[in-house]
Write an enzyme that holds these catalytic residues in place. Structure first.
Site, short mmCIF file in Angstrom:
data_model
loop_
_atom_site.label_atom_id
_atom_site.label_comp_id
_atom_site.label_asym_id
_atom_site.label_seq_id
_atom_site.Cartn_x
_atom_site.Cartn_y
_atom_site.Cartn_z
N ARG A 28 75.37 -49.36 73.97
CA ARG A 28 74.02 -49.49 74.52
C ARG A 28 73.07 -48.50 73.83
NH1 ARG A 28 73.18 -49.08 80.92
NH2 ARG A 28 73.54 -46.86 80.52
N LYS A 45 67.31 -47.96 76.86
CA LYS A 45 67.23 -46.77 77.72
C LYS A 45 66.39 -45.67 77.06
CE LYS A 45 70.37 -44.36 80.93
NZ LYS A 45 69.81 -44.93 82.16
N GLU A 73 64.53 -54.65 89.27
CA GLU A 73 65.38 -53.47 89.43
C GLU A 73 65.00 -52.67 90.67
OE1 GLU A 73 67.17 -51.92 85.37
OE2 GLU A 73 65.00 -51.68 85.34
#
Length: 340
Positions: free
Chosen positions: A82, A184, A220
């Site tokens: 990721r 992220k 989210e």
């Protein structure tokens, strides 16, 4: 190994300076070998792209002390991949999966005295990051970078551990479709601070972000992913182009299917269709699972299983995943990396 004199069960999710952290520099087109250092400060140029243009990213994962005295990491290869996707998106050099995992293991080993003992409810949280540094001023990728990993013992992310908390929706958007929501980067979190603060001021644990395109679907739950258990026992989690692909969420999808025998899917979760869910929760590395008692939306408050008790399926999901992470339940192939 003599452990630090800490009230492990009283720990919150707060920064603690531990003994060692890992640092590696990218220069002239390659990463150096990296090393452990004691200093928890970093000196960088005032022109660093991480300071001006947001060229930086981070990850979060945990090390767990097991009953037999070992220590293990949970799916660190997925965190490494990721981070690679994030670095690629914002034009930073990739950290290899091997280098990422090695750095995490070095930090855990060097801080073994800080790793909470088995059974305390606390874990050792690791924070890998990559930042653009060096003398820059134009809007372009940096020529130098730092990859670092530090760690500390932590308790539950939300106070109270596995007990239901309430959330409220926000009209604010944290990320755009096809933007940086799936990676992220720190900017996603900076964009959430005001909405989080407003939710807390109103007595909620955090806010829920709806899809930025239509504001009709749950994206989210603050810094965590949403899941719901339908009344016909299906595990459902949102599918969106602006959601960070949570390693905990994808682990729960697999746990629900393979360990609990449930149907588990990614699908649209409409905010006006919450009645179909018997239970709901937020999930992520920091929180693991936080049961959702209720959600406030446009003046209406919807309660799921209970505001005070954890739903039975949510409890099973938590116990199974946490049992895997702690080494008490056999994990799927490749999920566990032994540190010692």
């Amino acid at each position: 190994m003599v452990k630090k004199d800490i009230e492990w069960s009283q720990l919150g999710f707060s920064y603690i300076k531990t003994d060692k952290r890992y640092i590696s520099h990218w220069k002239d087109g390659k990463w150096d070998e990296g090393k452990l250092v004691e200093d928890n400060t970093i000196s960088i140029s005032e022109g660093s792209t991480s300071l001006h243009y947001g060229q930086e990213c981070f990850e979060g994962l945990k090390a767990y002390a097991t009953k037999d005295g070992g220590i293990q990491l949970f799916r660190p290869d997925e965190n490494a991949k990721r981070m690679q996707r994030t670095c690629e998106k914002i034009m930073m050099p990739l950290v290899s999966v091997e280098k990422f995992i090695d750095a995490c293991m070095q930090v855990v080993k060097a801080n073994e005295a800080w790793v909470p003992p088995y059974g305390t409810g606390a874990t050792f949280y690791l924070r890998p990051f990559v930042i653009g540094v060096g003398d820059n001023i134009g809007v372009k990728p940096a020529e130098e970078y730092i990859f670092g990993v530090f760690g500390m013992p932590v308790g539950p992310y939300f106070k109270g551990g596995l007990s239901p908390v309430n959330f409220t929706t926000t009209d604010a958007d944290r990320a755009a479709p096809h933007g940086t929501g799936k990676i992220k980067v720190g900017g996603n979190y900076a964009a959430s601070l005001k909405s989080h603060s407003e939710a807390v001021d109103r007595g909620y644990a955090d806010c829920i972000y709806l899809d930025p395109l239509t504001h009709t679907k749950i994206d989210e739950v603050g810094a965590a992913n949403f899941f719901g258990i339908t009344k016909d026992n299906k595990f459902v989690t949102p599918n969106s182009s602006s959601i960070l692909p949570s390693i905990t969420k994808y682990s729960l999808l697999q746990v629900a299917k393979e360990y609990l025998g449930m149907e588990a899917v990614e699908d649209d979760v409409y905010i006006d269709d919450l009645d179909k869910f018997a239970e709901a929760g937020a999930c992520g590395t920091a929180a693991v699972i936080t049961p959702i008692g209720g959600i406030e939306h446009k003046g209406k408050f919807h309660v799921f299983y209970s505001e005070t008790e954890v739903g039975p399926v949510t409890k099973k999901l938590y116990d199974t995943l946490y049992g895997i992470q702690m080494g008490d339940i056999k994990a799927p192939e490749g999920w566990i990396y032994k540190v010692k």
